[in-house]
Motif scaffolding. Structure first.
Motif, PDB file in Angstrom:
ATOM      1  N   THR A  91       0.917  -1.229  -0.013  1.00 23.23           N
ATOM      2  CA  THR A  91       0.036  -0.107   0.092  1.00 23.23           C
ATOM      3  C   THR A  91       0.858   1.233   0.001  1.00 23.23           C
ATOM      4  N   SER A  92       2.319   1.060  -0.080  1.00 16.12           N
ATOM      5  CA  SER A  92       2.953   2.355  -0.160  1.00 16.12           C
ATOM      6  C   SER A  92       4.313   1.798  -0.773  1.00 16.12           C
ATOM      7  N   SER A  93       5.058   2.417  -1.621  1.00 10.25           N
ATOM      8  CA  SER A  93       6.248   1.981  -1.981  1.00 10.25           C
ATOM      9  C   SER A  93       7.177   3.072  -2.463  1.00 10.25           C
ATOM     10  N   LEU A  94       8.301   2.677  -2.983  1.00  9.18           N
ATOM     11  CA  LEU A  94       9.378   3.733  -3.419  1.00  9.18           C
ATOM     12  C   LEU A  94       9.175   3.134  -4.880  1.00  9.18           C
ATOM     13  N   SER A  95       8.871   3.792  -5.813  1.00  8.52           N
ATOM     14  CA  SER A  95       8.492   3.442  -7.258  1.00  8.52           C
ATOM     15  C   SER A  95       9.730   2.871  -7.823  1.00  8.52           C
ATOM     16  N   MET A  96       9.445   2.136  -8.859  1.00  9.02           N
ATOM     17  CA  MET A  96      10.682   1.670  -9.671  1.00  9.02           C
ATOM     18  C   MET A  96      11.461   2.831 -10.503  1.00  9.02           C
ATOM     19  N   VAL A 118       0.763  14.142  -6.027  1.00  9.14           N
ATOM     20  CA  VAL A 118      -0.277  13.339  -5.566  1.00  9.14           C
ATOM     21  C   VAL A 118       0.353  11.796  -5.134  1.00  9.14           C
ATOM     22  N   GLY A 119       0.463  11.486  -3.882  1.00  8.21           N
ATOM     23  CA  GLY A 119       1.015  10.293  -3.344  1.00  8.21           C
ATOM     24  C   GLY A 119       2.640  10.341  -3.143  1.00  8.21           C
ATOM     25  N   THR A 120       2.864  10.937  -2.107  1.00 10.19           N
ATOM     26  CA  THR A 120       4.179  11.195  -1.665  1.00 10.19           C
ATOM     27  C   THR A 120       4.967   9.828  -1.704  1.00 10.19           C
ATOM     28  N   PHE A 124      10.684  10.000  -2.591  1.00 13.03           N
ATOM     29  CA  PHE A 124      12.205  10.020  -3.551  1.00 13.03           C
ATOM     30  C   PHE A 124      11.572  10.760  -4.638  1.00 13.03           C
ATOM     31  N   ASN A 125      10.489  10.906  -5.185  1.00 13.87           N
ATOM     32  CA  ASN A 125      10.086  11.570  -6.436  1.00 13.87           C
ATOM     33  C   ASN A 125       9.897  13.054  -6.040  1.00 13.87           C
ATOM     34  N   ALA A 126       9.563  13.317  -5.074  1.00 16.99           N
ATOM     35  CA  ALA A 126       9.216  14.574  -4.609  1.00 16.99           C
ATOM     36  C   ALA A 126      10.748  15.212  -4.344  1.00 16.99           C
ATOM     37  N   VAL A 141       0.924  15.479  -1.876  1.00 15.89           N
ATOM     38  CA  VAL A 141       0.033  15.387  -1.019  1.00 15.89           C
ATOM     39  C   VAL A 141      -0.187  13.775  -0.621  1.00 15.89           C
ATOM     40  N   GLU A 142      -0.021  13.096   0.481  1.00 17.09           N
ATOM     41  CA  GLU A 142      -0.169  11.875   0.800  1.00 17.09           C
ATOM     42  C   GLU A 142      -1.496  11.663   1.584  1.00 17.09           C
ATOM     43  N   ILE A 143      -2.050  10.474   1.404  1.00 16.44           N
ATOM     44  CA  ILE A 143      -3.589  10.135   2.063  1.00 16.44           C
ATOM     45  C   ILE A 143      -3.101   9.620   3.672  1.00 16.44           C
ATOM     46  N   GLY A 168      -3.659  14.231   3.045  1.00 16.03           N
ATOM     47  CA  GLY A 168      -4.808  14.329   2.704  1.00 16.03           C
ATOM     48  C   GLY A 168      -5.209  13.657   1.345  1.00 16.03           C
ATOM     49  N   ASP A 169      -6.383  13.563   0.819  1.00 17.18           N
ATOM     50  CA  ASP A 169      -6.769  13.149  -0.435  1.00 17.18           C
ATOM     51  C   ASP A 169      -6.369  13.846  -1.678  1.00 17.18           C
ATOM     52  N   GLY A 170      -5.513  13.194  -2.327  1.00 12.34           N
ATOM     53  CA  GLY A 170      -4.795  14.188  -3.594  1.00 12.34           C
ATOM     54  C   GLY A 170      -6.055  14.364  -4.624  1.00 12.34           C
ATOM     55  N   ALA A 171      -7.207  14.126  -4.440  1.00 10.18           N
ATOM     56  CA  ALA A 171      -8.448  14.306  -5.203  1.00 10.18           C
ATOM     57  C   ALA A 171      -9.301  15.600  -4.964  1.00 10.18           C
ATOM     58  N   ALA A 186       1.042  12.339 -10.547  1.00 12.21           N
ATOM     59  CA  ALA A 186       0.530  11.348  -9.592  1.00 12.21           C
ATOM     60  C   ALA A 186       1.288  10.318  -9.521  1.00 12.21           C
ATOM     61  N   THR A 187       1.267   9.745  -8.488  1.00 12.53           N
ATOM     62  CA  THR A 187       2.220   8.458  -8.405  1.00 12.53           C
ATOM     63  C   THR A 187       1.125   7.322  -7.848  1.00 12.53           C
ATOM     64  N   CYS A 188       0.139   7.524  -7.840  1.00 13.13           N
ATOM     65  CA  CYS A 188      -1.169   6.398  -7.684  1.00 13.13           C
ATOM     66  C   CYS A 188      -2.043   6.461  -8.544  1.00 13.13           C
ATOM     67  N   ARG A 248      -6.557   5.221  -2.834  1.00 10.82           N
ATOM     68  CA  ARG A 248      -7.312   4.465  -1.955  1.00 10.82           C
ATOM     69  C   ARG A 248      -8.838   4.418  -2.097  1.00 10.82           C
ATOM     70  N   GLN A 249      -9.360   5.417  -2.604  1.00 10.68           N
ATOM     71  CA  GLN A 249     -10.795   5.349  -2.525  1.00 10.68           C
ATOM     72  C   GLN A 249     -11.302   4.746  -4.062  1.00 10.68           C
ATOM     73  N   GLN A 250     -10.444   4.230  -4.641  1.00  7.68           N
ATOM     74  CA  GLN A 250     -11.012   3.615  -6.141  1.00  7.68           C
ATOM     75  C   GLN A 250     -10.332   2.361  -5.796  1.00  7.68           C
TER      76      GLN A 250
HETATM   77  C1  LIG Z   1       3.690   4.098  -5.114  1.00  7.49           C
HETATM   78  S1  LIG Z   1       3.391   5.140  -3.687  1.00  7.49           S
HETATM   79  C2  LIG Z   1       4.208   6.691  -4.248  1.00  7.49           C
HETATM   80  C3  LIG Z   1       5.569   6.797  -4.685  1.00  7.49           C
HETATM   81  C4  LIG Z   1       6.474   7.946  -4.412  1.00  7.49           C
HETATM   82  N1  LIG Z   1       6.166   9.142  -4.864  1.00  7.49           N
HETATM   83  C5  LIG Z   1       7.793   7.617  -4.884  1.00  7.49           C
HETATM   84  O1  LIG Z   1       8.612   8.670  -4.677  1.00  7.49           O
HETATM   85  O2  LIG Z   1       8.474   6.550  -5.185  1.00  7.49           O
HETATM   86  C6  LIG Z   1       1.781   5.558  -3.867  1.00  7.49           C
HETATM   87  C7  LIG Z   1       1.433   6.395  -2.644  1.00  7.49           C
HETATM   88  O3  LIG Z   1       0.110   7.073  -3.036  1.00  7.49           O
HETATM   89  C8  LIG Z   1      -0.678   7.049  -1.754  1.00  7.49           C
HETATM   90  N2  LIG Z   1      -2.166   7.476  -1.927  1.00  7.49           N
HETATM   91  C9  LIG Z   1      -3.011   6.471  -2.241  1.00  7.49           C
HETATM   92  N3  LIG Z   1      -4.148   7.171  -2.533  1.00  7.49           N
HETATM   93  C10 LIG Z   1      -3.942   8.633  -2.404  1.00  7.49           C
HETATM   94  C11 LIG Z   1      -4.889   9.589  -2.392  1.00  7.49           C
HETATM   95  N4  LIG Z   1      -6.022   9.508  -2.722  1.00  7.49           N
HETATM   96  N5  LIG Z   1      -4.156  10.805  -2.116  1.00  7.49           N
HETATM   97  C12 LIG Z   1      -2.858  11.014  -1.893  1.00  7.49           C
HETATM   98  N6  LIG Z   1      -2.145   9.980  -1.727  1.00  7.49           N
HETATM   99  C13 LIG Z   1      -2.790   8.530  -2.128  1.00  7.49           C
HETATM  100  C14 LIG Z   1      -0.465   5.744  -1.108  1.00  7.49           C
HETATM  101  O4  LIG Z   1      -0.692   6.042   0.214  1.00  7.49           O
HETATM  102  C15 LIG Z   1       0.983   5.424  -1.373  1.00  7.49           C
HETATM  103  O5  LIG Z   1       2.103   6.260  -0.341  1.00  7.49           O
END
Ligand SMILES: C[S@@+](CC[C@H](N)C(=O)[O-])C[C@H]1O[C@@H](n2cnc3c(N)ncnc32)[C@H](O)[C@@H]1O
Length: 391
Positions: A91-96, A118-120, A124-126, A141-143, A168-171, A186-188, A248-250
């Motif tokens: 449910t959270s990761s450092l992307s490839m 959206v999705g901190t 790392f990406n930030a 923004v990270e939920i 918060g919710d990035g949407a 966005a990274t989610c 998460r909401q989807q």
């Molecule tokens: C793949 S990770 C992000 C990877 C990251 N940006 C990086 O630097 O590698 C996806 C993140 O999106 C977050 N997320 C999921 N739904 C979200 C939402 N509605 N608003 C903000 N963040 C959300 C998750 O909690 C998760 O931490």
């Protein structure tokens, strides 16, 4: 591997990404400068050949550090942080790194740009954005509140604590600073038919939105959208395959099969045969994306029994289902369909349309999103809505 060697590891990773053509020259110094290992917790999981391998800094510091500089995603949270969850979902990761580099390239930033992420996740990406543009120009923004705490700490450790990380919710348009950013990334992932339209209003006219999308059926692709001059819509093409965790909401909780078929299979289903092996759909992320974009409310499950695989198809309205039995070395496959929709026939039509169009790749598909709430996937140009073509 010591901290000094990690400099070499960063350069080696950047070299590799550049030689593969995924790292733009403009992002190279950020990839070389930002230590990726500072964004990893003391325990993370790295996917090796489809298996999540635990990397523990105390038990194996070298293995832990080496994993930080491979081109793999690192899982940093399971089950929304529920330790009793049994590690079912990440449910959270450092992307490839390849995906990070590709998406940053798509973002097309220039000096002075303000970026909303959206999705901190771990941050790392930030951090890369902050290195390139200046920390004060990046808002993320990270939920998940716990993830936000970690990201803030990671960014500070990397000397980039000036990035504003919001819970918060990035949407949600109420989260974050008012005004429009020059770029939104966005990274989610969001469903392609559910991409948050609030992002259009949060981005300047002419600005760019880069977002991974998915379909309920399967497959996913990165959308690169440009906001129109009137600020009321955004449109553009997909740039390549993407497989990100869903906003998460989807997340979709499928009803039990009983909700569709209360008695024994095949119930009242109509029998027929098909020449299309569903396994050929399962083997193509692109085909799944094309079918899912045409049929946004349909999903499938695979049920292997020995040599045979029964494919189950369902609609989210819980009115219709279908099964197709895939048996090796056959040219015809048994079909059952029940309910007002003939789901397999619809899938077959979408597949055939995609085939007849020359099996178009992601870049021939595009998306238009309007602030009034429409999202339309099109083929080749916005005048050709894909869901109408493939019907
Ligand atoms: C793949 S990770 C992000 C990877 C990251 N940006 C990086 O630097 O590698 C996806 C993140 O999106 C977050 N997320 C999921 N739904 C979200 C939402 N509605 N608003 C903000 N963040 C959300 C998750 O909690 C998760 O931490």
């Amino acid at each position: 591997m010591s901290g000094d060697v990690a400099v070499g590891a960063r350069v080696a990773l950047a070299d590799r990404l550049a030689s593969e053509g995924v790292l733009d020259a403009g992002w190279r110094s950020a990839f070389e400068a930002v230590p990726r290992h500072l964004f990893l917790p003391s325990v993370y999981w790295e996917f090796v050949d489809g298996v999540a391998v635990r990397r523990d800094q105390d038990a194996d510091p070298e293995g832990w550090l080496a994993g930080a500089y491979r081109d793999t995603a690192a899982i940093t949270q399971w089950d929304d942080g529920d330790e009793a969850g049994g590690q079912q979902d990440f449910t959270s990761s450092l992307s490839m790194p390849t995906m990070v580099a590709r998406m940053l390239g798509d973002l097309d930033v220039e000096d002075g740009h303000r970026v909303r992420e959206v999705g901190t996740g771990p941050g790392f990406n930030a951090a890369l954005l902050a290195h390139r543009l200046g920390a004060v120009r990046v808002v993320s923004v990270e939920i998940d509140e716990a993830v936000v705490g970690l990201a803030r700490g990671n960014l500070a450790a990397a000397g980039l604590g000036g990035v504003e990380v919001l819970v918060g919710d990035g949407a949600d348009p109420a989260v974050g600073p008012g005004g429009r950013a020059d770029r939104l990334i966005a990274t989610c992932s969001s469903l392609v038919t559910d991409l948050p339209v609030t992002w259009v209003g949060q981005t300047v006219p002419g600005g760019v939105i880069v977002a991974p999308t998915a379909t309920l059926f399967g497959g996913g692709a990165t959308a690169r959208l440009q906001v129109a001059d009137d600020g009321r819509s955004a449109a553009g093409r997909f740039t390549g395959a993407a497989d990100f965790m869903r906003m998460r909401q989807q997340r979709y909780q499928a009803p039990p099969v009983d909700a569709y078929l209360p008695g024994d299979w095949p119930g009242d289903a109509e029998a027929s045969v098909t020449d299309l092996d569903p396994e050929s759909i399962g083997g193509s992320w692109l085909a799944q994306f094309a079918i899912g974009a045409a049929l946004p409310n349909v999903y499938y499950r695979r049920a292997p029994y020995g040599d045979m695989v029964t494919w189950w198809f369902f609609d989210t309205a819980v009115t219709s289902w279908a099964t197709v039995d895939s048996v090796p070395d056959r040219s015809e496959f048994e079909v059952r369909q029940s309910g007002p929709r003939r789901l397999w026939d619809e899938i077959h039509t979408a597949w055939t349309t995609w085939e007849k169009a020359g099996r178009p790749g992601y870049e021939r598909f595009g998306l238009t999103v309007t602030t009034t709430g429409t999202r339309t996937v099109w083929l080749d140009d916005p005048g050709h809505p894909w869901h109408l073509l493939a019907h």
